[in-house]
Design a protein around this motif. Structure first.
Motif, mmCIF file in Angstrom:
data_model
loop_
_atom_site.group_PDB
_atom_site.id
_atom_site.type_symbol
_atom_site.label_atom_id
_atom_site.label_comp_id
_atom_site.label_asym_id
_atom_site.label_seq_id
_atom_site.Cartn_x
_atom_site.Cartn_y
_atom_site.Cartn_z
ATOM 1 N N ALA A 114 -7.895 12.860 -24.180
ATOM 2 C CA ALA A 114 -7.943 11.987 -23.006
ATOM 3 C C ALA A 114 -7.416 12.793 -21.820
ATOM 4 C CB ALA A 114 -7.094 10.736 -23.218
ATOM 5 N N VAL A 115 -8.090 12.696 -20.687
ATOM 6 C CA VAL A 115 -7.723 13.471 -19.506
ATOM 7 C C VAL A 115 -7.246 12.534 -18.402
ATOM 8 C CG1 VAL A 115 -8.546 15.069 -17.737
ATOM 9 C CG2 VAL A 115 -9.368 15.293 -20.079
ATOM 10 N N GLU A 116 -6.145 12.919 -17.752
ATOM 11 C CA GLU A 116 -5.633 12.214 -16.574
ATOM 12 C C GLU A 116 -5.544 13.198 -15.414
ATOM 13 O OE1 GLU A 116 -2.350 8.990 -17.578
ATOM 14 O OE2 GLU A 116 -1.835 10.944 -18.403
ATOM 15 N N ILE A 117 -5.660 12.708 -14.215
ATOM 16 C CA ILE A 117 -5.401 13.498 -13.021
ATOM 17 C C ILE A 117 -4.085 13.031 -12.421
ATOM 18 C CG2 ILE A 117 -6.174 14.063 -10.688
ATOM 19 C CD1 ILE A 117 -9.033 13.702 -11.674
ATOM 20 N N ALA A 118 -3.175 13.959 -12.198
ATOM 21 C CA ALA A 118 -1.872 13.632 -11.621
ATOM 22 C C ALA A 118 -1.829 14.124 -10.172
ATOM 23 C CB ALA A 118 -0.759 14.291 -12.431
ATOM 24 N N ILE A 119 -1.411 13.252 -9.275
ATOM 25 C CA ILE A 119 -1.345 13.574 -7.853
ATOM 26 C C ILE A 119 0.103 13.464 -7.388
ATOM 27 C CG2 ILE A 119 -2.086 12.902 -5.537
ATOM 28 C CD1 ILE A 119 -4.633 11.759 -6.806
ATOM 29 N N ASP A 120 0.651 14.583 -6.912
ATOM 30 C CA ASP A 120 1.999 14.572 -6.348
ATOM 31 C C ASP A 120 1.958 13.954 -4.957
ATOM 32 O OD1 ASP A 120 2.709 15.928 -8.614
ATOM 33 O OD2 ASP A 120 3.018 17.863 -7.646
ATOM 34 N N ALA A 121 2.902 13.074 -4.657
ATOM 35 C CA ALA A 121 2.887 12.413 -3.349
ATOM 36 C C ALA A 121 4.301 12.124 -2.869
ATOM 37 C CB ALA A 121 2.102 11.109 -3.430
ATOM 38 N N LEU A 122 4.508 12.256 -1.581
ATOM 39 C CA LEU A 122 5.785 11.869 -0.978
ATOM 40 C C LEU A 122 5.859 10.351 -0.847
ATOM 41 C CD1 LEU A 122 6.050 14.588 1.810
ATOM 42 C CD2 LEU A 122 7.546 14.355 -0.184
ATOM 43 N N SER A 123 4.713 9.712 -0.583
ATOM 44 C CA SER A 123 4.640 8.258 -0.502
ATOM 45 C C SER A 123 3.489 7.799 -1.395
ATOM 46 C CB SER A 123 4.404 7.792 0.938
ATOM 47 O OG SER A 123 4.146 6.394 0.965
ATOM 48 N N ILE A 124 3.811 7.442 -2.632
ATOM 49 C CA ILE A 124 2.779 7.024 -3.577
ATOM 50 C C ILE A 124 2.053 5.774 -3.062
ATOM 51 C CG2 ILE A 124 2.359 6.156 -5.909
ATOM 52 C CD1 ILE A 124 4.677 7.930 -6.840
ATOM 53 N N SER A 125 2.818 4.819 -2.568
ATOM 54 C CA SER A 125 2.196 3.593 -2.068
ATOM 55 C C SER A 125 1.293 3.863 -0.871
ATOM 56 C CB SER A 125 3.270 2.572 -1.687
ATOM 57 O OG SER A 125 4.104 3.087 -0.657
ATOM 58 N N GLY A 126 1.547 4.960 -0.181
ATOM 59 C CA GLY A 126 0.723 5.308 0.974
ATOM 60 C C GLY A 126 -0.607 5.939 0.595
ATOM 61 N N VAL A 127 -0.628 6.750 -0.472
ATOM 62 C CA VAL A 127 -1.864 7.451 -0.838
ATOM 63 C C VAL A 127 -2.671 6.709 -1.898
ATOM 64 C CG1 VAL A 127 -0.801 9.667 -0.277
ATOM 65 C CG2 VAL A 127 -0.821 8.892 -2.653
ATOM 66 N N ARG A 128 -2.018 5.837 -2.665
ATOM 67 C CA ARG A 128 -2.708 5.162 -3.771
ATOM 68 C C ARG A 128 -3.934 4.355 -3.307
ATOM 69 N NH1 ARG A 128 -2.571 0.240 -6.654
ATOM 70 N NH2 ARG A 128 -2.639 0.455 -8.938
ATOM 71 N N PRO A 129 -3.856 3.584 -2.218
ATOM 72 C CA PRO A 129 -5.040 2.828 -1.791
ATOM 73 C C PRO A 129 -6.245 3.714 -1.485
ATOM 74 C CG PRO A 129 -3.070 1.967 -0.733
ATOM 75 C CD PRO A 129 -2.673 3.248 -1.392
ATOM 76 N N PHE A 130 -5.992 4.907 -0.943
ATOM 77 C CA PHE A 130 -7.104 5.824 -0.647
ATOM 78 C C PHE A 130 -7.818 6.220 -1.931
ATOM 79 C CE2 PHE A 130 -8.545 10.219 -0.780
ATOM 80 C CZ PHE A 130 -9.492 10.236 0.234
ATOM 81 N N TRP A 131 -7.068 6.624 -2.934
ATOM 82 C CA TRP A 131 -7.678 7.083 -4.178
ATOM 83 C C TRP A 131 -8.354 5.930 -4.913
ATOM 84 C CZ3 TRP A 131 -8.707 11.936 -4.851
ATOM 85 C CH2 TRP A 131 -7.948 12.884 -4.161
ATOM 86 N N LYS A 132 -7.791 4.741 -4.812
ATOM 87 C CA LYS A 132 -8.418 3.571 -5.425
ATOM 88 C C LYS A 132 -9.775 3.299 -4.784
ATOM 89 C CE LYS A 132 -7.423 -1.274 -6.588
ATOM 90 N NZ LYS A 132 -6.403 -2.371 -6.493
ATOM 91 N N ALA A 133 -9.838 3.431 -3.466
ATOM 92 C CA ALA A 133 -11.080 3.152 -2.738
ATOM 93 C C ALA A 133 -12.115 4.250 -2.936
ATOM 94 C CB ALA A 133 -10.781 2.971 -1.248
ATOM 95 N N VAL A 134 -11.710 5.510 -2.798
ATOM 96 C CA VAL A 134 -12.674 6.602 -2.830
ATOM 97 C C VAL A 134 -13.267 6.797 -4.222
ATOM 98 C CG1 VAL A 134 -11.127 8.558 -3.353
ATOM 99 C CG2 VAL A 134 -13.105 8.903 -1.847
ATOM 100 N N LEU A 135 -12.507 6.468 -5.270
ATOM 101 C CA LEU A 135 -12.992 6.612 -6.637
ATOM 102 C C LEU A 135 -13.656 5.342 -7.172
ATOM 103 C CD1 LEU A 135 -9.962 8.528 -8.207
ATOM 104 C CD2 LEU A 135 -12.247 9.462 -7.770
ATOM 105 N N GLY A 136 -13.447 4.217 -6.484
ATOM 106 C CA GLY A 136 -13.952 2.957 -6.998
ATOM 107 C C GLY A 136 -13.193 2.499 -8.227
ATOM 108 N N TYR A 137 -11.908 2.855 -8.300
ATOM 109 C CA TYR A 137 -11.080 2.551 -9.466
ATOM 110 C C TYR A 137 -10.408 1.185 -9.315
ATOM 111 C CZ TYR A 137 -11.388 7.037 -11.962
ATOM 112 O OH TYR A 137 -11.814 8.106 -12.700
ATOM 113 N N VAL A 138 -9.758 0.742 -10.385
ATOM 114 C CA VAL A 138 -9.084 -0.556 -10.404
ATOM 115 C C VAL A 138 -7.689 -0.392 -11.000
ATOM 116 C CG1 VAL A 138 -11.239 -1.839 -10.616
ATOM 117 C CG2 VAL A 138 -10.018 -1.134 -12.695
#
Length: 230
Positions: A114-138
């Motif tokens: 199983a593969v996961e992508i890990a993204i380092d972030a200073l503000s997780i709550s700030g970047v999470r909506p972008f990745w949710k939208a651009v990937l079409g994830y839930v």
């Protein structure tokens, strides 16, 4: 009553039946010779799961294999029901003349994983909506907080999780892959990566994960269920 077992309990309960515990799932691969055989095995697996199939079973059908995954969608985790279903499926596969196996030492292209992508972030709550939208994830079941992982709703792409940074680190990559493999496959995978020009950066958290890097310093982690709970 259905319950969520420890990682160790889940792993030991299904290992002799040809399954491996991987990142909150149970997985196995059944080598076949034709697509017709793979579809037949998928139908057998659905039949033995009965009413539980829709909420527990996923099948990837290929001309050379049927890859089976079990996880409770309601809990986003392996439950005792999944363990029972794994045993039932293995018995059905055996009756059909096939062998469920994780792909280790069998000549398969690779083990189940199983593969996961890990993204380092200073503000997780700030970047999470972008990745949710651009990937079409839930949001994963039961994990809809502002810093929780994201998953592909059709389970084709890798999950995405976010790692808290304490300061900016422009000198290193901030996105890496976690490759979750069977606990008895990890050493071979690490050795292969090193032989291919990589290096072991850290084993301080092994056997939960080892950090490796390619010749240019881009990192990836080989992970297993071990070292995370009893």
């Amino acid at each position: 009553m259905e319950r969520i077992p420890s990682r160790r309990e889940a792993s030991e309960a299904v290992q002799e039946h040809g399954w491996r515990y991987l990142l909150g799932t149970l997985q196995t691969s059944v080598p076949v010779g034709t697509m017709v055989q793979a579809v037949g095995l998928a139908a057998d697996a659905v039949a033995v799961c009965g009413d539980d199939a829709d909420r527990h079973l996923r099948v990837d059908v290929r001309p050379d294999a049927a890859v089976l995954t079990l996880q409770s969608l309601d809990h986003a985790a392996v439950t005792t029901r999944d363990i029972e279903l794994a045993r039932r499926i293995s018995a059905a596969v055996g009756r059909a003349g096939f062998l469920p196996q994780p792909g280790i030492g069998t000549g398969a292209p690779r083990s189940v994983q199983a593969v996961e992508i890990a993204i380092d972030a200073l503000s997780i709550s700030g970047v999470r909506p972008f990745w949710k939208a651009v990937l079409g994830y839930v949001d994963e079941a039961g994990a809809d907080g502002p810093e929780d992982p994201l998953v592909d709703p059709v389970r084709q792409g890798p999950a995405v999780w976010f790692q808290q940074m304490d300061r900016a680190r422009p000198q290193r990559s901030r996105i890496h892959m976690d490759v979750s493999v069977p606990h008895d496959e990890a050493r071979r995978r690490i050795e292969a990566a090193v032989e291919a020009g990589g290096r072991l950066v850290s084993a301080s958290r092994a056997p939960a994960f080892w950090v490796l890097a390619d010749p240019e310093g881009n990192e990836a982690c080989i992970t297993t269920w071990q070292g995370r709970d009893g």
